[in-house]
Design an enzyme around this catalytic site. Structure first.
Site, PDB file in Angstrom:
ATOM      1  N   SER A 142      26.363 -18.786   2.255  1.00  0.00           N
ATOM      2  CA  SER A 142      25.940 -18.516   3.629  1.00  0.00           C
ATOM      3  C   SER A 142      24.427 -18.669   3.664  1.00  0.00           C
ATOM      4  O   SER A 142      23.769 -18.618   2.614  1.00  0.00           O
ATOM      5  CB  SER A 142      26.333 -17.079   3.993  1.00  0.00           C
ATOM      6  OG  SER A 142      25.680 -16.664   5.174  1.00  0.00           O
ATOM      7  N   TYR A 155      27.680  -8.017   2.121  1.00  0.00           N
ATOM      8  CA  TYR A 155      27.846  -9.455   2.379  1.00  0.00           C
ATOM      9  C   TYR A 155      26.647 -10.237   1.820  1.00  0.00           C
ATOM     10  O   TYR A 155      26.809 -11.225   1.105  1.00  0.00           O
ATOM     11  CB  TYR A 155      27.976  -9.675   3.889  1.00  0.00           C
ATOM     12  CG  TYR A 155      28.314 -11.086   4.304  1.00  0.00           C
ATOM     13  CD1 TYR A 155      29.629 -11.537   4.353  1.00  0.00           C
ATOM     14  CD2 TYR A 155      27.312 -11.993   4.681  1.00  0.00           C
ATOM     15  CE1 TYR A 155      29.944 -12.829   4.752  1.00  0.00           C
ATOM     16  CE2 TYR A 155      27.618 -13.272   5.083  1.00  0.00           C
ATOM     17  CZ  TYR A 155      28.932 -13.692   5.129  1.00  0.00           C
ATOM     18  OH  TYR A 155      29.234 -14.980   5.526  1.00  0.00           O
TER      19      TYR A 155
HETATM   20  P1  NAD Z   1      37.729 -16.448   9.219  1.00  0.00           P
HETATM   21  O1  NAD Z   1      37.869 -14.978   9.419  1.00  0.00           O
HETATM   22  O2  NAD Z   1      37.958 -17.374  10.358  1.00  0.00           O
HETATM   23  O3  NAD Z   1      38.691 -16.923   8.022  1.00  0.00           O
HETATM   24  C1  NAD Z   1      38.744 -16.224   6.825  1.00  0.00           C
HETATM   25  C2  NAD Z   1      40.089 -16.455   6.163  1.00  0.00           C
HETATM   26  O4  NAD Z   1      40.062 -15.813   4.883  1.00  0.00           O
HETATM   27  C3  NAD Z   1      41.276 -15.864   6.930  1.00  0.00           C
HETATM   28  O5  NAD Z   1      42.314 -16.822   7.043  1.00  0.00           O
HETATM   29  C4  NAD Z   1      41.707 -14.673   6.086  1.00  0.00           C
HETATM   30  O6  NAD Z   1      43.109 -14.422   6.142  1.00  0.00           O
HETATM   31  C5  NAD Z   1      41.290 -15.130   4.698  1.00  0.00           C
HETATM   32  N1  NAD Z   1      41.069 -14.037   3.764  1.00  0.00           N
HETATM   33  C6  NAD Z   1      40.349 -12.908   3.935  1.00  0.00           C
HETATM   34  N2  NAD Z   1      40.408 -12.134   2.854  1.00  0.00           N
HETATM   35  C7  NAD Z   1      41.201 -12.774   1.955  1.00  0.00           C
HETATM   36  C8  NAD Z   1      41.660 -12.485   0.646  1.00  0.00           C
HETATM   37  N3  NAD Z   1      41.303 -11.347   0.037  1.00  0.00           N
HETATM   38  N4  NAD Z   1      42.438 -13.383   0.035  1.00  0.00           N
HETATM   39  C9  NAD Z   1      42.798 -14.532   0.657  1.00  0.00           C
HETATM   40  N5  NAD Z   1      42.421 -14.855   1.893  1.00  0.00           N
HETATM   41  C10 NAD Z   1      41.627 -13.989   2.539  1.00  0.00           C
HETATM   42  O7  NAD Z   1      36.267 -16.619   8.593  1.00  0.00           O
HETATM   43  P2  NAD Z   1      35.291 -17.892   8.473  1.00  0.00           P
HETATM   44  O8  NAD Z   1      34.160 -17.688   9.402  1.00  0.00           O
HETATM   45  O9  NAD Z   1      36.040 -19.153   8.483  1.00  0.00           O
HETATM   46  O10 NAD Z   1      34.689 -17.625   7.014  1.00  0.00           O
HETATM   47  C11 NAD Z   1      35.078 -18.371   5.884  1.00  0.00           C
HETATM   48  C12 NAD Z   1      33.987 -18.251   4.832  1.00  0.00           C
HETATM   49  O11 NAD Z   1      32.769 -18.794   5.365  1.00  0.00           O
HETATM   50  C13 NAD Z   1      33.671 -16.812   4.419  1.00  0.00           C
HETATM   51  O12 NAD Z   1      33.405 -16.775   3.028  1.00  0.00           O
HETATM   52  C14 NAD Z   1      32.411 -16.509   5.197  1.00  0.00           C
HETATM   53  O13 NAD Z   1      31.630 -15.523   4.577  1.00  0.00           O
HETATM   54  C15 NAD Z   1      31.740 -17.864   5.166  1.00  0.00           C
HETATM   55  N6  NAD Z   1      30.722 -18.051   6.186  1.00  0.00           N
HETATM   56  C16 NAD Z   1      31.051 -18.030   7.512  1.00  0.00           C
HETATM   57  C17 NAD Z   1      30.050 -18.217   8.447  1.00  0.00           C
HETATM   58  C18 NAD Z   1      30.342 -18.202   9.920  1.00  0.00           C
HETATM   59  O14 NAD Z   1      29.388 -18.162  10.698  1.00  0.00           O
HETATM   60  N7  NAD Z   1      31.580 -18.250  10.355  1.00  0.00           N
HETATM   61  C19 NAD Z   1      28.728 -18.440   8.054  1.00  0.00           C
HETATM   62  C20 NAD Z   1      28.436 -18.451   6.703  1.00  0.00           C
HETATM   63  C21 NAD Z   1      29.439 -18.269   5.777  1.00  0.00           C
END
Ligand code: NAD
Length: 260
Positions: A142, A155
């Site tokens: 991130s 986080y």
């Molecule tokens: P999201 O909530 O849309 O999707 C997350 C997915 O992870 C879900 O399908 C959930 O069921 C699954 N999940 C959660 N805990 C789990 C576990 N213990 N085992 C297996 N699956 C699990 O979130 P997103 O925004 O797509 O985030 C995905 C990744 O991207 C994360 O690591 C997040 O930190 C990172 N990220 C997101 C952003 C953003 O702005 N959306 C920015 C930087 C980093």
């Protein structure tokens, strides 16, 4: 078709960034495994990829559970023959000031991001080493791998930690052609982010519009959200890169929120 003949396992691929990467990898010719604790949503994504002409399967995997991780990697190898690409992406967020942060929430967040990355990396690296075809391990960091924000202690800590893991994987994996890099997105409007907008508004005592403009996008160069497509493009580029020249790195895709 930049990933033709490749097999990819993507955690957290039932939603958000992981789902986008799974769909884009499949469109580039990869066989993809949707590994998510939400198996119903994972199956829907796999079915949608199949309808679009791709090859996908879904496995139920809690990335903090070593047995579930090993079983999911084994099921992928059984179905597709090997794993060439891992995207360790499953993640969660928890908004709280440090002084009110429960120890259980701290441990839960570190487990999802760090234990999950370790367990999936270990299982896939062992497979890549045994298969002898090298591989690419991408960890979803991130902008918070580089900068800190209030209310996100576990986080930010976990996302910084992923940089260290990727660097070790790069050094140890080089002997058998395994590369490792970290993708560091800015804010993307996924369910994870939509959920925290009202949470931050309530904790900070400001409006949701102010959370977007004064917190999330304040330090970008143009006040824009990063998009799913931006992260899909980056994930394809890193997975398809042909040599060890690009390993042990982090790529920040954040509209200049963090400038290296
Ligand atoms: P999201 O909530 O849309 O999707 C997350 C997915 O992870 C879900 O399908 C959930 O069921 C699954 N999940 C959660 N805990 C789990 C576990 N213990 N085992 C297996 N699956 C699990 O979130 P997103 O925004 O797509 O985030 C995905 C990744 O991207 C994360 O690591 C997040 O930190 C990172 N990220 C997101 C952003 C953003 O702005 N959306 C920015 C930087 C980093």
């Amino acid at each position: 078709m930049r990933l033709n003949g490749k097999t990819a396992l993507i955690t957290g691929a039932a939603s958000g960034l992981g789902k986008e990467i799974a769909q884009r990898y499949a469109a580039e010719g990869a066989k993809v495994c949707i590994a998510d604790m939400n198996i119903e949503a994972g199956r829907i994504v796999a079915d949608e990829i199949g309808v679009a002409g791709g090859v996908a399967m879904a496995v139920e995997m809690n990335v903090t559970d070593e047995e579930a991780v090993n079983a999911g990697v084994a099921a992928t190898v059984d179905a597709f023959g090997t794993v060439d690409i891992l995207v360790s992406n499953a993640g969660n967020q928890h908004i709280a000031p440090l002084t009110d942060l429960e120890f259980a929430d701290w441990k839960r967040l570190l487990a999802i991001h760090l234990d999950g990355a370790f367990l999936t990396t270990k299982a896939c690296m062992r497979q890549m080493k045994a298969a002898g075809n090298g591989g690419s391990i991408l960890l979803m960091g991130s902008a918070h791998s580089k900068v800190a924000s209030a209310l996100k202690a576990p986080y930010v800590t976990a996302k910084h930690g992923l940089l260290g893991l990727a660097r070790v994987v790069a050094i140890e994996g080089a002997a058998y052609g395994v590369r490792s890099n970290v993708i560091c997105p800015g804010f993307v409007r996924t369910p994870l982010v939509e959920k925290q907008i009202p949470e931050q508004a309530s904790t900070l005592g400001i409006t949701e519009e102010q959370v977007i403009s004064d917190v999330m996008l304040k330090d970008t160069v143009d006040g824009e959200f990063t998009t799913l497509e931006d992260i899909g493009d980056t994930a394809i580029f890193l997975a398809a890169f042909p040599s060890n020249a690009l390993t042990g790195q982090s790529v920040v895709v954040s509209h200049g929120w963090y400038v290296e």
